[in-house]
Design an enzyme around this catalytic site. Structure first.
Site, PDB file in Angstrom:
ATOM      1  N   ARG A 291      63.723  71.131  32.310  1.00 50.20           N
ATOM      2  CA  ARG A 291      65.157  70.759  32.004  1.00 50.20           C
ATOM      3  C   ARG A 291      65.763  71.355  33.240  1.00 50.20           C
ATOM      4  O   ARG A 291      65.490  72.038  33.958  1.00 50.20           O
ATOM      5  CB  ARG A 291      65.421  71.088  30.757  1.00 50.20           C
TER       6      ARG A 291
ATOM      7  N   ASP B 126      62.994  69.357  16.874  1.00 51.32           N
ATOM      8  CA  ASP B 126      63.617  68.797  17.852  1.00 51.32           C
ATOM      9  C   ASP B 126      64.650  67.877  17.364  1.00 51.32           C
ATOM     10  O   ASP B 126      65.001  67.917  16.138  1.00 51.32           O
ATOM     11  CB  ASP B 126      62.323  67.570  18.025  1.00 51.32           C
TER      12      ASP B 126
ATOM     13  N   GLU C  42      48.253  69.676   7.637  1.00 53.89           N
ATOM     14  CA  GLU C  42      49.009  68.524   6.958  1.00 53.89           C
ATOM     15  C   GLU C  42      49.863  68.317   7.854  1.00 53.89           C
ATOM     16  O   GLU C  42      50.840  69.432   8.180  1.00 53.89           O
ATOM     17  CB  GLU C  42      49.376  69.172   5.584  1.00 53.89           C
TER      18      GLU C  42
ATOM     19  N   ASN D 103      59.400  72.545  28.951  1.00 54.43           N
ATOM     20  CA  ASN D 103      60.717  72.674  28.792  1.00 54.43           C
ATOM     21  C   ASN D 103      61.405  73.289  30.053  1.00 54.43           C
ATOM     22  O   ASN D 103      62.823  73.324  30.219  1.00 54.43           O
ATOM     23  CB  ASN D 103      61.447  73.448  27.679  1.00 54.43           C
TER      24      ASN D 103
ATOM     25  N   SER E  59      53.457  66.629  20.726  1.00 50.22           N
ATOM     26  CA  SER E  59      54.107  67.335  21.819  1.00 50.22           C
ATOM     27  C   SER E  59      53.377  68.626  22.274  1.00 50.22           C
ATOM     28  O   SER E  59      54.142  69.849  22.500  1.00 50.22           O
ATOM     29  CB  SER E  59      55.601  67.641  21.639  1.00 50.22           C
TER      30      SER E  59
END
Ligand code: IPE
Ligand code: MG
Length: 234
Positions: free
Chosen positions: A53, A2, A189, A50, A178
């Site tokens: 968009r 991102d 982790e 996406n 997300s």
């Protein structure tokens, strides 16, 4: 991955130029992972969300993806990397799905690293699809409800060919997943960094790996528990 847009905005460039620079980071990080003998690298390149968009941005991302597949092909093959995908790739335009299918097919026998592209991917969608398939098997009488355990669900996911997720890196300062690998992230982790993806370089990767290395992974056990287990295995 991102932060491409913000990287471009800071420099007065177009979002496309941010994505373009982001593709350079993909190359750098993939090379570094291969050198470090990382077993599998999954890149969240394009989410199911996406698609919402602006059309022009989606089109430029698809063009970039096509270029990436054509340009990286030789290096992927030379480095014995197996390319796979997770996601609703049937939604991709043929300009992408064709070179993608070619590379998946041609690299299928490669064994040194898995490079998995999450394309038109969503973690909830992945789980939803798996649940529907399992429900269908139950309805057909080929699967007992009791047999639907964590292992069976994991095997039904798009990512079932990948090893367990160890480390999940999120760039650009956002503190959320997300919709990325929700099931797989259970014991991963997490590493969050403010660095924007186009700026994310080998040093950043090493920092994330070093942070991972220093953590104690207990998987729900206690310290003493683990100590005893390790001694028993000696
Ligand atoms: C991520 O960068 C790249 C893709 C989704 C392909 P963004 O485009 O989300 O960058 P920001 O969040 O606007 O900075
Ligand atoms: Mg973003």
């Amino acid at each position: 991955m991102d932060g491409n847009g913000r990287w471009a905005l800071k420099r007065g460039l177009s979002r496309f130029e941010g994505h373009n620079k982001g593709a350079d980071s993909v190359r750098t990080i993939t090379r570094a992972c291969r050198r470090l003998d990382i077993r599998a690298l999954t890149l969240y390149a394009f989410s199911e969300q996406n698609w919402n968009r602006p059309v022009a941005e989606v089109e430029s991302l698809m063009a970039l993806l096509r270029r990436y597949l054509l340009e990286e092909r030789a290096e992927i093959m030379e480095n014995d990397i197996r390319l796979t995908t997770i996601g609703r790739t049937h939604r991709l335009p043929s300009s992408v799905s064709e070179p993608l299918a070619d590379l998946i097919r041609d690299s299928a026998g490669n064994q040194s690293m898995d490079l998995c592209l999450a394309l038109s991917y969503g973690g909830q969608e992945e789980l939803g699809d798996a649940m529907r398939r399992l429900a269908q098997q139950v309805a057909d009488g080929t699967l007992a409800p009791d047999a639907v355990d964590e292992q069976r669900i994991g095997a039904e996911l798009w990512s079932s060919h990948l090893p367990p997720l160890d480390l999940l890196i999120r760039t650009s300062g956002e503190l959320r997943l997300s919709n990325f690998m929700l099931w797989q992230a259970a014991y991963a982790e997490l590493f969050f960094t403010p660095t924007l993806w186009p700026d994310f370089c080998e040093d950043d990767l090493n920092e994330a790996i070093e942070s991972f290395r220093l953590r104690e992974r207990r998987f729900g056990r206690t310290d003493e528990n683990i100590e005893a287990l390790l001694q028993a295995n000696d």
